[in-house]
Design an enzyme around this catalytic site. Sequence first.
Site, PDB file in Angstrom:
ATOM      1  N   ARG A  53      66.881  48.810 -38.277  1.00 16.66           N
ATOM      2  CA  ARG A  53      66.228  47.551 -38.584  1.00 16.66           C
ATOM      3  C   ARG A  53      66.749  46.494 -37.611  1.00 16.66           C
ATOM      4  O   ARG A  53      67.710  46.713 -36.880  1.00 16.66           O
ATOM      5  CB  ARG A  53      66.481  47.135 -40.034  1.00 16.66           C
ATOM      6  CG  ARG A  53      67.931  47.183 -40.443  1.00 16.66           C
ATOM      7  CD  ARG A  53      68.309  46.107 -41.391  1.00 16.66           C
ATOM      8  NE  ARG A  53      68.095  44.785 -40.835  1.00 16.66           N
ATOM      9  CZ  ARG A  53      68.921  44.222 -39.955  1.00 16.66           C
ATOM     10  NH1 ARG A  53      69.972  44.865 -39.488  1.00 16.66           N
ATOM     11  NH2 ARG A  53      68.667  43.006 -39.516  1.00 16.66           N
ATOM     12  N   GLY A  54      66.070  45.341 -37.649  1.00 21.23           N
ATOM     13  CA  GLY A  54      66.273  44.330 -36.631  1.00 21.23           C
ATOM     14  C   GLY A  54      65.157  44.490 -35.622  1.00 21.23           C
ATOM     15  O   GLY A  54      64.911  45.601 -35.113  1.00 21.23           O
ATOM     16  N   ALA A  55      64.450  43.393 -35.338  1.00 21.61           N
ATOM     17  CA  ALA A  55      63.251  43.490 -34.497  1.00 21.61           C
ATOM     18  C   ALA A  55      63.505  44.223 -33.177  1.00 21.61           C
ATOM     19  O   ALA A  55      62.760  45.141 -32.820  1.00 21.61           O
ATOM     20  CB  ALA A  55      62.679  42.089 -34.255  1.00 21.61           C
ATOM     21  N   ARG A  96      55.884  49.400 -40.011  1.00 15.42           N
ATOM     22  CA  ARG A  96      56.268  48.035 -40.404  1.00 15.42           C
ATOM     23  C   ARG A  96      55.230  47.055 -39.875  1.00 15.42           C
ATOM     24  O   ARG A  96      55.104  46.904 -38.658  1.00 15.42           O
ATOM     25  CB  ARG A  96      57.643  47.660 -39.825  1.00 15.42           C
ATOM     26  CG  ARG A  96      58.821  48.494 -40.276  1.00 15.42           C
ATOM     27  CD  ARG A  96      59.177  48.337 -41.731  1.00 15.42           C
ATOM     28  NE  ARG A  96      59.487  46.986 -42.127  1.00 15.42           N
ATOM     29  CZ  ARG A  96      60.672  46.405 -41.980  1.00 15.42           C
ATOM     30  NH1 ARG A  96      61.665  47.048 -41.405  1.00 15.42           N
ATOM     31  NH2 ARG A  96      60.866  45.169 -42.409  1.00 15.42           N
ATOM     32  N   GLN A 203      71.302  42.632 -46.522  1.00 19.68           N
ATOM     33  CA  GLN A 203      71.671  42.862 -45.127  1.00 19.68           C
ATOM     34  C   GLN A 203      72.817  41.962 -44.683  1.00 19.68           C
ATOM     35  O   GLN A 203      73.628  42.345 -43.843  1.00 19.68           O
ATOM     36  CB  GLN A 203      70.464  42.650 -44.208  1.00 19.68           C
ATOM     37  CG  GLN A 203      69.337  43.639 -44.402  1.00 19.68           C
ATOM     38  CD  GLN A 203      68.243  43.090 -45.300  1.00 19.68           C
ATOM     39  OE1 GLN A 203      68.528  42.342 -46.245  1.00 19.68           O
ATOM     40  NE2 GLN A 203      67.002  43.427 -45.026  1.00 19.68           N
ATOM     41  N   ASP A 244      61.357  37.964 -36.805  1.00 15.98           N
ATOM     42  CA  ASP A 244      60.559  39.130 -36.472  1.00 15.98           C
ATOM     43  C   ASP A 244      59.259  38.775 -35.768  1.00 15.98           C
ATOM     44  O   ASP A 244      58.662  39.626 -35.120  1.00 15.98           O
ATOM     45  CB  ASP A 244      60.252  39.926 -37.741  1.00 15.98           C
ATOM     46  CG  ASP A 244      61.464  40.665 -38.253  1.00 15.98           C
ATOM     47  OD1 ASP A 244      61.479  41.902 -38.142  1.00 15.98           O
ATOM     48  OD2 ASP A 244      62.412  40.021 -38.733  1.00 15.98           O
ATOM     49  N   ASN A 254      60.770  35.580 -40.812  1.00 13.17           N
ATOM     50  CA  ASN A 254      62.070  36.228 -40.848  1.00 13.17           C
ATOM     51  C   ASN A 254      62.315  36.741 -42.259  1.00 13.17           C
ATOM     52  O   ASN A 254      61.496  36.545 -43.157  1.00 13.17           O
ATOM     53  CB  ASN A 254      63.181  35.254 -40.418  1.00 13.17           C
ATOM     54  CG  ASN A 254      64.501  35.951 -40.148  1.00 13.17           C
ATOM     55  OD1 ASN A 254      64.537  36.989 -39.477  1.00 13.17           O
ATOM     56  ND2 ASN A 254      65.592  35.416 -40.658  1.00 13.17           N
ATOM     57  N   LYS A 255      63.444  37.387 -42.448  1.00 11.94           N
ATOM     58  CA  LYS A 255      63.755  37.994 -43.737  1.00 11.94           C
ATOM     59  C   LYS A 255      63.583  36.989 -44.876  1.00 11.94           C
ATOM     60  O   LYS A 255      63.891  35.809 -44.737  1.00 11.94           O
ATOM     61  CB  LYS A 255      65.184  38.525 -43.715  1.00 11.94           C
ATOM     62  CG  LYS A 255      65.543  39.406 -44.879  1.00 11.94           C
ATOM     63  CD  LYS A 255      64.581  40.589 -45.020  1.00 11.94           C
ATOM     64  CE  LYS A 255      64.535  41.433 -43.767  1.00 11.94           C
ATOM     65  NZ  LYS A 255      63.474  42.469 -43.825  1.00 11.94           N
TER      66      LYS A 255
END
Length: 354
Positions: A53-55, A96, A203, A244, A254-255
């Site tokens: 994970r993480g763009a 995703r 996270q 993202d 974003n998250k």
Amino acid sequence: MTTPLAAIQSVRLDDENSTLIILDQTLLPNEKVFLHLSTMEDVWEAIYHLKVRGAPAIGIAAAYGAYLGVKASKEEDFDAFAAEFEKVKAYLASARPTAVNLFWALNRMEERLRKEAQKSVKDIKQALKDEAERIREEDEQVCLSIGEHALSLLEPGWGLLTHCNAGTIATAKYGTALAPIYLGEEKGYDFKVYADETRPLLQGARLTAWELQEAGVDVTLICDNMASIVMKEGKVQAVLVGCDRVAANGDTANKIGTSGVAILAKHYGVPFYVCAPLSTVDLTCPSGDDIPIELRKEEEITAAWYEKPMAPENVKAYNPAFDVTDHELITAIITEKGIAYAPFEKSLAELMNK
């Protein structure tokens, strides 16, 4: 960067064994396990279930996955090989919907495929591998540049708040929002970092707190609903977050929970900085209203991270993975080519054209 985290590659290719190796981020901080993914189903599942994970890391994994997906192809005709690649690309893209780096990396791999159309399929496969490696190498330099630009806005001794994880394990190296923290650590800036735990997948608690502590950074974990009080008490002088996707007008996805932090920062007069590689900027997306928001399983809220369910059986739950921060709440968007300020339609376009 002197931290041992610099040596960790969260995504890498083992070409000899036709395998993608990833650090399983769902097992941190209790276990550091590297998974060996050999099928497209494995890669898709790793992206969907946030094992990678993480763009930027998603983009790197997708690029390697696209290469591995056609590496064993028996096709010799370009059109047949390209059709096979298209199937792999479409499958990986479905993992995703919000992270633009996923589509950016896959589109870049397809562009390289088309560019090499006159060559043999064997040579095209090598070109695809080279392109995936280049995407990883470029991301490392991008993160370093973002860190340097962001550090120019910060002062020694500051308290910094971050949300989710935009660190070295979410990228090729250094991270985006955490890059200036690591660079500042090298220079003796003595930052005090407050990490939101970032519910429901934690996270911040599992990943950001872990990697910053590993690197020797002064980090304090807080519940998401504590961000207001640490700002009110003057403990935070700047907020740093990743994202993202960036829309043309500067709205950022974003998250989940990021937009709430931005609202708090605006209220308390704390600058709110978004650290974003230009690969996350989508000028074809007019505003945040046009960004698709991924809805995830209700169990992630009610049961996934607990020994026993923490909500009544069969209760309804709403679980969007992201929210959109309005551009009016953002002090600056920090990219590898410079810092964008409002009006973002103009500044982002200028940076994209550099």
